[in-house]
Design a protein around this motif. Structure first.
Motif, mmCIF file in Angstrom:
data_model
loop_
_atom_site.group_PDB
_atom_site.id
_atom_site.type_symbol
_atom_site.label_atom_id
_atom_site.label_comp_id
_atom_site.label_asym_id
_atom_site.label_seq_id
_atom_site.Cartn_x
_atom_site.Cartn_y
_atom_site.Cartn_z
ATOM 1 N N HIS B 793 0.849 -1.193 0.000
ATOM 2 C CA HIS B 793 0.000 0.000 0.000
ATOM 3 C C HIS B 793 0.886 1.245 0.000
ATOM 4 N N PRO B 794 0.472 2.269 -0.756
ATOM 5 C CA PRO B 794 1.305 3.478 -0.841
ATOM 6 C C PRO B 794 1.632 4.096 0.524
ATOM 7 N N VAL B 795 0.694 4.004 1.461
ATOM 8 C CA VAL B 795 0.968 4.601 2.768
ATOM 9 C C VAL B 795 2.152 3.881 3.441
ATOM 10 N N LEU B 796 2.202 2.564 3.273
ATOM 11 C CA LEU B 796 3.352 1.823 3.795
ATOM 12 C C LEU B 796 4.622 2.308 3.101
ATOM 13 N N ALA B 797 4.525 2.496 1.786
ATOM 14 C CA ALA B 797 5.702 2.920 1.029
ATOM 15 C C ALA B 797 6.215 4.279 1.514
#
Lengths: 188, 882
Positions: B793-797
């Motif tokens: 997920h982009p937030v993790l990235a």
């Protein structure tokens, strides 16, 4: 309602300087845009022309609680929506153009479908490229065009978003769209 | 075209703008007199020649709606490409074919080779869940699951995770159809249906005895297959719901189709609570009740359409609080479908009704009790009642008594019960008295007067009651209760008042206004529409009342985003508003304010300003300058000026508004204005003053709400961001820590807001060069992001990238390999989840380039690799790291 508070709160967090909030809005936005577009397809609105800007507006009304969201939130939301809508339309137009070039005459390009309405559509892929070029020199002007063209934002909201005066935005818009028009016609 | 210098660009823009102000015939001479050089002049003329075309063609994008739907589809497919092609194998199993697709993932028919050759069904869960905890939760139940052995229970053999980290469950393959479909297709009668249902209960009873709660009983998990010519229901998916239930509610927001996944219709009220920890065997009894309901009358107890249209909160509220109708009551409302339903049960509608009415109604309703202590305590009890029904013996389930229902009502209403009961009494009393007074022709004139008085009294009282229920505090269930109550009142009052249009219009206005204040726009609409309709139909109606109806409906349209309609209605209201008394003029001013809001929303700033000025004049004339009543208009004017970027002007108006309000810190509106004032100060760079206002707002919120309330924390966060802006890192840090600690305490460790707070704190630490602490915080953020958003997920990235950059900037060679690994991971997540050339991807690549460029890492090949990836992505716009 959850969706409401969710996006409304995310927008609040953006205003408070939380960068991850804008990224969290994007999937919600896609989902909502998809739902609205699907609904248009199913209902009697099929075949009618729908402005992507109207779609963005509808998504805003669905996702953001009008009573709780501040004026700024609307601007933030629209700016993200403009970015998303640009990606959607440009990648779609690009794929269509590619399909047309490679895959025979299966599809009519976007601009041919619009003859009837008297409105001429411009080549979105060319516009996107030109916008990138403009952004190299003047990122703000490119943002103005993005937010105006792809999300139909009001000038004053754009001004608020970019932290400049209304008259600056109006000047930017006139100059930028003229510059883009030339760029598309000459080089597109 | 030759490249222009920046100065030349500047000149071109200025001349172009000026030339546009001039009529086209005069432009040439204007340019002549401008003294511009040939390059600049040529550029301006060239641009001017394209200006008309640009006007015509570049305004807003237009494409046909079906093209848009398709475009969104495609973009989503490429942006959120979770749907990988079907795998050939999952773990040690060979896939034969995909046999199903659901919200949770896909189901495959597969073949197992060892230890024995058999066909199994594999449920492959979508990406986005924390595989480790799914597997861990499954492992916790594995022993118990293995002990289950029942002809109506499909065995669960195994669980595991694929190479990509997707969890899967291996189950006995059941070749069957949903129990509801099976019954309808075969036109099974009530007895046959009850017999199958009894077997299902037997399966659940068996599971409960082994300590397993199913948690997700629904038709698609109860399949009927043929064994030796007999239909055998089999309950599948034991253990799956528990292993995957965590965060299921949040996941419903992220469906690809914009449709809810999961099946809220079968969810018990206690499962519909946010934490979902307090679930026991009686939750399964509830779901069994829903299933029985559907088997009997072919419909669900709660209207599915209403469920799916509702937001998540609303949906949970419906499940927790909405009392479903009895099966026969529901059947009676199905009209044509009821006949069809009876046919599917091989009987006539009237026979079907007779069969279900009474005992079966009560058996179902006992399963569906909101309070689980009133449900059947065990499946055995339910089976017992079904058995007694089959043998025409009296069943244990019975209709609830009036006292019980009243008690339940009071319990549900809790804090509202007093206010709500009074509203009810007043409404009913008012109605009764108007009816009494209206009797008798001779007394009609007097009755009209009485009616008007009563009417006024009802409304004043109602408004007072309702105003005491602050919508800002009445969130969640409480709103629901008030709304249900109003709905009930409206339904009962409506027919009673059919001959009393004036009273009806007035009551509906009040109800509509209340619902509107509670942000329940859809519910408010019919009342306000009806009230307007009634006022318009009155022969000798009151102009003021008509104007009020117009005003309210116009306001509603504004909230609903129907600005054109709102403007039309409000303008009519303004035209009709009497201007005699002070009260009249105040109302006129209120309509003007509302109209200004509509115009502001439409972006018609100057029109809005006109209304505001007029309204301000009226308010100041009626109430006097600086009066309390002028506060709303001053606030709105200030907002208008903020929108125009005129923060100084906005500031002075916010201050006037506060002065008018009396600056008491125990009013939410005042606190919002204080916070707004803070923002207008911050925007002017007056950080110290902004801080003082933020602090006041925070103090106020802490006082009237609590220091831990989200509103207080939002202000604290704004304050911390402000300090950071001023370079007061240490203070900002300590405040961010405080916010983080409070969020953790009040929202729990795993809340998304905790994640953003961690990121904020990490950045503050980083800015101070406290790399080690910053690293520790970002590590926490990474773990939490993975848990909350899944591993792709982009937030993790974002968190991974931040951690990578921080490690890089420690300038400690030992950290470089990890930094590289993290940044690369972030890039790959961005690339797989975001569209191509997304700024986040590019910025992270630039961060990687910076890493490769440090001396110790100096790796020309890798550097060149990143350079070429960046070059392929086009020009660089923004060099900020996300």
């Amino acid at each position: 309602m959850e969706e409401h508070t969710d996006v409304t709160q995310l927008l609040d967090r953006m205003r408070d300087g939380d960068a991850s909030a804008s990224e969290a809005i994007i999937p919600l936005l896609y989902t909502e845009l998809r739902a609205i577009a699907a609904h248009c397809l199913k209902s009697e609105r099929r075949g009618h022309t729908l402005q992507p800007t109207a779609l963005v507006h509808e998504a805003f009304l669905k996702l953001v609680d009008q009573k709780k969201a501040g004026f700024r939130s609307r601007g933030h939301f629209m700016a993200i929506a403009a970015m998303v809508m640009r990606r959607i339309l440009v990648s779609h137009a690009g794929k269509r153009a590619a399909a047309k070039r490679g895959g025979g005459a299966a599809r009519v390009p976007l601009d041919d479908e619009l003859g009837a309405g008297g409105e001429r559509n411009i080549d979105l892929v060319a516009l996107d490229e030109a916008l990138n070029k403009l952004a190299e020199r003047d990122a703000r002007k490119a943002k103005v065009v993005e937010q105006r063209f792809f999300a139909g934002m009001e000038m004053n909201h754009i001004a608020e978003n970019l932290g400049v005066s209304l008259s600056t935005v109006k000047r930017d818009w006139e100059y930028a769209r003229t510059w883009l028009m030339r760029e598309i016609e000459c080089c597109g | 075209m030759a490249e222009l210098t920046p100065e030349q660009h500047q000149q071109v823009e200025e001349l172009f703008e000026k030339a546009l102000q001039i009529e086209s015939e005069l432009r040439r001479s204007f340019l002549d007199s401008s003294g511009a050089g040939p390059v600049v002049r040529g550029e301006v003329e060239s641009l001017l020649s394209y200006h008309p075309a640009a006007r015509d063609n570049i305004e807003t994008a237009v494409v046909p709606s079906d093209a848009i739907a398709e475009a969104v589809d495609k973009a989503m497919a490429s942006d959120f490409a979770h749907r990988a092609p079907d795998p050939a194998t999952i773990g040690p199993y060979n896939i034969i074919e995909r046999i199903g697709e659901g919200g949770m993932g896909s189901v495959y028919l597969a073949e197992q080779e060892k230890p024995l050759r058999r066909r199994v069904a594999i449920k492959l869960i979508k990406l986005g869940m924390d595989t480790r905890s799914v597997i861990a939760r499954f492992e916790a139940e594995r022993q118990a699951l293995a002990r289950m052995s029942h002809p109506n229970v499909a065995r669960v053999f195994d669980a595991g995770s694929t190479e990509n980290g997707r969890p899967y469950f291996v189950m006995e393959y059941v070749e069957g159809v949903r129990i509801t479909d099976y019954c309808d297709m075969n036109r099974l009668g009530i007895s046959e249906r009850l017999a199958l249902f009894g077997q299902v209960c037997g399966a659940i009873q068996h599971a409960h005895q082994k300590g397993i709660i199913h948690r997700d009983i629904k038709p698609s998990n109860v399949l009927v297959c043929q064994e030796d010519g007999n239909p055998i229901p089999k309950v599948i998916d034991f253990g799956v719901a528990k292993a995957t239930s965590h965060r299921l509610t949040e996941r419903t927001l992220f469906t690809e189709q914009g449709v809810l996944i999961g099946t809220p219709e079968y969810m018990s009220p206690e499962q519909a609570k946010i934490d979902d920890v307090d679930v026991d065997t009686r939750s399964d009894i509830y779901s069994l009740g829903v299933l029985l309901y559907e088997l009997l009358v072919g419909a669900l107890p709660i209207d599915t359409k209403a469920l799916r249209q509702a937001g998540l909160d609303e949906l949970h509220r419906l499940i927790r609080e909405h009392d479903p109708p009895k099966p026969t009551t529901r059947l009676a409302t199905l009209s044509d479908r009821a006949v069809e339903c009876a046919q599917q049960r091989g009987t006539e509608l009237s026979t079907l009704m007779r069969r279900i009415r009474g005992d079966l109604d009560w058996i179902v309703m006992k399963c569906l009790e909101k309070d689980r202590s009133r449900r059947y305590a065990t499946t055995a009890e339910l089976l017992g009642d079904l058995d007694r029904f089959a043998h025409h013996q009296p069943v244990a389930a019975c209709p609830p008594s009036v006292i019980y229902r009243a008690r339940k009502f009071v319990r549900r209403n809790r804090g509202f019960v007093v206010a709500a009961t009074i509203v009810m009494i007043v409404l009913t009393a008012g109605v009764v008295s108007t009816i009494i007074f209206a009797v008798g022709e001779s007394r009609q004139r007097a009755a009209v007067q009485m009616q008007a008085d009563t009417n006024k009294a009802i409304n004043e009282f109602l408004n007072k009651m309702i105003a005491s229920v602050d919508p800002k505090k009445a969130k969640g269930r409480d709103v629901g209760i008030l709304r249900d109550l109003l709905k009930e009142a409206a339904a009962e009052v409506g027919p009673e008042l059919s001959g009393k249009p004036r009273v009806e219009a007035s009551v509906r206005r009040t109800i509509g206004l209340t619902l509107m204040n509670l942000s329940l726009y859809v519910e408010a609409a019919p009342h306000l529409e009806r009230s307007l309709e009634l006022e318009q139909s009155l022969q000798r109606g009151s102009r003021a009342d008509l104007a009020e109806s117009l005003h309210l409906l116009g306001s509603l349209r504004d909230y609903q985003g129907q600005y054109d309609e709102g403007e039309k209605l409000l303008r009519k209201a303004i035209g009709l508003r009497p201007r005699n008394s002070q009260d009249d003029r105040a109302k006129l001013g209120a309509s003007l304010i509302k109209l200004a809001e509509v115009l502001l929303n439409e972006g018609r700033l100057e029109d809005a300003k006109e209304c505001m000025d007029e309204s301000r004049q009226i308010h100041e004339k009626v109430f006097g300058q600086g009066a309390k009543e002028t506060a709303p208009i001053l606030n709105l004017l200030a907002v208008y000026h903020s929108q125009r970027g005129e923060y100084e002007h906005a500031e002075s108006l916010f201050r006037k508004c506060l002065a008018a309000r009396g600056e008491s810190l125990d009013d939410v509106d005042t606190l919002v204005t204080i916070y707004n004032l803070g923002i207008s100060l911050k925007e002017q760079g007056k950080y110290d003053e902004a801080e003082a206002q933020y602090r006041r707002a925070r103090e106020g919120y802490s006082h009237i709400l609590s220091p831990d309330h989200p509103a207080s924390l939002a202000v604290s966060n704004a304050l911390a961001v402000l300090m950071e802006k001023q370079g007061r890192h240490a203070e900002s840090e300590s405040l961010q820590r405080e916010v983080l600690a409070t969020l953790r305490r009040t929202l729990g460790e795993r809340h998304p807001r905790v994640l953003s707070s961690l990121n904020n704190l990490g950045s503050v630490l980083f800015a101070q060069g406290k790399y080690q602490e910053s690293i520790a915080i970002f590590r926490e953020a990474v773990d939490l992001a993975r848990e909350v958003h899944g591993s792709n997920h982009p937030v993790l990235a974002i968190s991974l990238g931040q951690l990578g950059f921080t490690l890089r900037d420690t300038k400690d060679v030992a950290n470089y390999p990890e930094s590289e690994r993290l940044i690369l991971k972030a890039v790959s997540i961005f690339e797989s989840t975001l569209p191509k050339k997304h700024p986040y991807t590019l910025n992270t690549l630039r961060g990687l380039r910076r890493l490769y460029a440090v001396d110790a890492m100096n790796d020309p090949a890798k550097l060149a690799g990143v350079e070429s990836r960046l070059a392929a992505s086009g020009p660089e716009i923004d060099d900020k790291e996300p």
